[in-house]
Write a protein that holds these residues in place. Structure first.
Motif, short mmCIF file in Angstrom:
data_model
loop_
_atom_site.label_atom_id
_atom_site.label_comp_id
_atom_site.label_asym_id
_atom_site.label_seq_id
_atom_site.Cartn_x
_atom_site.Cartn_y
_atom_site.Cartn_z
N VAL A 192 37.43 37.43 49.38
CA VAL A 192 37.26 38.89 48.76
C VAL A 192 36.96 38.86 47.26
N THR A 193 35.83 39.65 46.97
CA THR A 193 35.15 39.21 45.72
C THR A 193 35.53 40.72 44.92
N LEU A 194 35.83 40.71 43.73
CA LEU A 194 36.12 41.66 42.87
C LEU A 194 34.83 41.63 41.76
N GLU A 195 34.17 42.92 41.80
CA GLU A 195 33.29 43.18 40.65
C GLU A 195 33.49 44.20 39.84
N VAL A 196 33.58 43.94 38.57
CA VAL A 196 34.36 45.03 37.42
C VAL A 196 32.89 45.48 36.75
N ARG A 222 26.81 48.36 34.72
CA ARG A 222 26.38 46.66 34.67
C ARG A 222 27.82 46.09 34.96
N VAL A 223 27.52 44.79 35.54
CA VAL A 223 28.56 44.19 35.82
C VAL A 223 29.19 43.35 34.93
N ILE A 224 30.42 43.45 34.27
CA ILE A 224 31.01 42.63 33.24
C ILE A 224 31.86 41.31 33.69
N ASP A 225 32.30 41.52 35.00
CA ASP A 225 33.21 40.29 35.38
C ASP A 225 33.07 40.44 36.88
N SER A 226 33.12 38.86 37.48
CA SER A 226 33.27 38.72 38.95
C SER A 226 34.24 37.94 39.34
N ASP A 269 36.44 43.85 26.77
CA ASP A 269 37.69 44.63 26.38
C ASP A 269 37.95 45.40 27.78
N ALA A 270 39.18 45.37 28.10
CA ALA A 270 39.53 46.30 29.63
C ALA A 270 39.14 47.45 29.35
N SER A 271 39.00 48.34 28.28
CA SER A 271 38.71 49.51 28.12
C SER A 271 37.22 49.74 28.43
N PHE A 324 34.94 49.43 39.59
CA PHE A 324 34.99 48.12 40.34
C PHE A 324 34.49 48.43 42.01
N ARG A 325 34.03 47.25 42.34
CA ARG A 325 33.85 47.31 43.95
C ARG A 325 33.97 46.20 44.52
N ILE A 326 34.42 46.17 45.96
CA ILE A 326 34.98 44.88 46.51
C ILE A 326 33.92 44.61 47.50
#
Length: 216
Positions: A123-127, A133-137, A159-161, A166-168
Motif C-alpha cells: 500500500v502506497t501513500l502519496e501526499v 504536486r506530489v510532495i511525499d510518497s 511543512d504539514a500544512s 492524498f491518494r492511495i
C-alpha cells in the motif's frame, strides 16, 4: 397500604396501548355486525356456505394482524431514532472518517484513512499539495482487507500544512486492489434533520449520520 407511583411515560404508553386496542376492537366489531347482517338478509334458497364465512373471518383476522404489526414497527422506529440520537451525541468532540481524500493536518502531522476490498501486499501513500504536486510518497507496507488509518510525518523541509490531499494505491502481486479513501474530521455538534440525524463536522460541515465511520 403501600402505593406504587406510576410515571407519566407509563401512562402515555398505556393510553397508546388502549387506543390501539380500541381501534382493533372497533374494526372487528364493525366486521361482525356486517357479517351478521349478511347472514340475516341472505337468500334462504342460496345461503352463504361455510367457505365464504371462513374466508371473511380470515380477512378480519388479517386486517387486525396488519394493524398490530404496523403499531409494533412504529414503536421500533421510535426506539431506533432515540438510540441513534444518543449514539450521535456521544460522537461530539470525537474524530470520524468520511469518504474523501483531504489530508487532515493536526499538530504538524497528516492523518487519513482507507479501506481495502481485499488484502494487499503493498500500500502506497502519496501526499499532494494544493496544486496537485506530489510532495511525499510513503510505503505503508502490507495490509489486510478492511478499514485502516494512517499518520503521515512530513520529511525534513516539508511543512504539514502544505499537504492538501492524498491518494492511495494498493496491489496484491501485479493486481490492483480496489479501495476507498477517507478524510478525518471532527464532530462539533449533532442535530435532527428531515432524513435523520445530522453531524456538524469541523471541515465538511453537515453530514448524515450514516455517512461517517468512527475513527477513534
Amino acid at each position: 397500604m403501600a402505593t406504587h407511583p406510576i410515571s407519566s411515560n407509563s401512562g402515555a404508553a398505556s393510553t397508546a396501548g388502549v387506543s390501539n386496542a380500541s381501534a382493533n376492537a372497533s374494526s372487528e366489531d364493525r366486521f361482525l355486525k356486517l357479517l351478521v347482517a349478511q347472514l340475516k338478509n341472505q337468500d334462504p334458497l342460496n345461503p352463504m356456505d361455510n367457505a365464504q364465512v371462513t374466508s371473511q373471518m380470515a380477512q378480519i383476522q388479517t386486517v387486525s394482524g396488519i394493524e398490530k404489526l404496523n403499531s409494533t414497527v412504529l414503536g421500533l422506529n421510535t426506539q431506533f431514532a432515540q438510540l441513534q440520537t444518543l449514539g450521535g451525541a456521544a460522537l461530539v468532540g470525537r474524530n470520524v472518517l468520511i469518504e474523501g481524500n483531504r489530508m487532515a493536518a493536526i499538530d504538524g502531522a497528516g492523518h487519513g484513512g482507507f479501506e481495502l476490498a481485499s488484502q494487499a501486499d503493498r500500500v502506497t501513500l502519496e501526499v499532494l499539495d494544493g496544486a496537485g504536486r506530489v510532495i511525499d510518497s510513503v510505503n505503508l507496507g502490507a495490509h489486510a482487507s478492511g478499514r485502516h488509518s494512517f499518520d503521515w510525518t512530513p520529511p525534513a523541509g516539508v511543512d504539514a500544512s502544505h499537504a492538501a490531499k492524498f491518494r492511495i494505491s494498493a496491489t496484491l502481486g501485479a493486481n490492483a486492489v480496489a479501495h476507498t479513501t477517507y478524510t478525518q474530521d471532527r464532530v462539533d455538534a449533532v442535530s435532527a434533520g428531515v432524513d435523520g440525524l445530522v453531524l456538524e463536522l469541523t471541515h465538511a460541515g453537515p453530514v448524515g449520520y450514516d455517512k461517517v465511520k468512527v475513527f477513534d
